[in-house]
Design a protein around this motif. Structure first.
Motif, short mmCIF file in Angstrom:
data_model
loop_
_atom_site.label_atom_id
_atom_site.label_comp_id
_atom_site.label_asym_id
_atom_site.label_seq_id
_atom_site.Cartn_x
_atom_site.Cartn_y
_atom_site.Cartn_z
N GLU A 33 0.82 -1.21 0.00
CA GLU A 33 0.00 0.00 0.00
C GLU A 33 0.85 1.26 0.00
N GLU A 45 -9.75 -3.86 -4.21
CA GLU A 45 -10.73 -4.81 -3.69
C GLU A 45 -10.07 -6.14 -3.36
N GLU A 48 -8.09 -5.81 -0.18
CA GLU A 48 -8.97 -5.74 0.99
C GLU A 48 -9.54 -7.11 1.33
N HIS A 88 -8.15 1.40 5.75
CA HIS A 88 -9.35 0.84 5.11
C HIS A 88 -10.60 1.19 5.92
N ASN A 91 -14.07 0.23 4.64
CA ASN A 91 -14.40 -1.19 4.48
C ASN A 91 -14.99 -1.72 5.78
N ILE A 94 -13.60 -5.14 7.30
CA ILE A 94 -12.29 -5.03 7.95
C ILE A 94 -12.44 -4.38 9.32
#
Length: 274
Positions: A33, A45, A48, A88, A91, A94
């Motif tokens: 990242e 995606e 993740e 994230h 998300n 997560i």
């Protein structure tokens, strides 16, 4: 006997290896990242999904084993976990899994886990997760349960939670999920942990003494009484509601009068001296 002992040692060793392998995967993902350039949506995606899968493994490991909890804390687990939450934030999956891991870790009092996690920003991460996903009941329940453990087992963790706006998000959750008894219980337990020192009259911190006023100004008393009225048959929720109201009104005549009036309107009997 020796075989049994050998098998036990092998199991402990494999658990440590499992945690270390998962943490290395988190490091690798974090390094990816940090690379230059904008990733395609499909690649984001995929990363993740990989991160969520790694966290699911860690959640299962830290749930069943104090050995895994210790190893996670002794390595760079807290930093990697909370960095992943920050990277994230949008998300939900997560955030949910990460909050469950925080729950398992915060219960490890022997290593001052709550203080360690708070130092890496666990309270702030929970506050941001709740704000980013205001309508997801499962996430709110998990995050609030983690917050309760952090605030209850760590003095500095509780102060950090008070400073970063956790009372505000807890009251907001209490208002938003009125029909969900599980979230309501989690809200009340978290509030009780945040109010802990003020409830027993030992608060010497401005943040702690202001927590009562913050919760009251946000409509916390009405929200708590509403929870008691909406879930009259839920014994556990009734218990937590009464405990929190008692803590919230401790040594405050004005707040106690307000709570008594609202309880009277709802035909709820409260012992404010419990």
């Amino acid at each position: 006997m020796s075989r049994s002992m050998s098998g036990l040692l092998d199991e402990v060793g494999s658990r440590k290896d499992e945690v270390e392998t998962s943490l290395q995967k988190l490091r690798d993902l974090a390094l990816g990242e940090d690379g230059e350039g904008r990733e395609a949506d499909a690649e984001v995606e995929s990363k993740e999904e990989t991160l969520a899968a790694v966290l699911e493994g860690l959640e299962a490991a830290t749930l069943r084993s104090s050995t895994c909890q210790r190893r996670f804390l002794q390595l760079d687990g807290p930093q990697l976990l909370l960095s992943g939450m920050a990277a994230h934030l949008e998300n939900m999956k997560i955030q949910l899994i990460a909050c469950r891991i925080l729950q398992h870790l915060a219960s490890l009092v022997s290593l001052d886990a709550a203080e360690v996690l708070a130092d890496f920003g666990a309270c702030e991460a929970i506050q941001k997760a709740l704000e980013a996903h205001p309508n997801v009941a499962a996430l709110h329940q998990a995050a609030l349960q983690a917050l309760e453990l952090l605030a209850f087992t760590g003095t500095e963790a509780r102060l950090r939670a008070l400073r970063c706006g956790c009372p505000e998000v807890v009251v907001a959750s209490l208002k938003r999920f009125r029909t969900d008894a599980h979230v309501q219980q989690a809200c009340l337990a978290a509030l009780q942990a945040l109010l802990e020192d003020s409830a027993v009259g030992t608060s010497d911190s401005e943040e702690e003494s202001n927590c009562q006023e913050i919760v009251a100004k946000l409509g916390g008393i009405a929200a708590i009484v509403g929870a008691l009225a909406d879930h009259r048959e839920d014994a556990q929720l009734q218990y937590w509601g009464q405990v929190v109201l008692s803590a919230l009104c401790h040594d405050n005549v004005k707040l106690r009068a307000e709570a008594q009036q609202k309880c009277h309107w709802q035909r709820i009997e409260i012992d404010f001296d419990i």
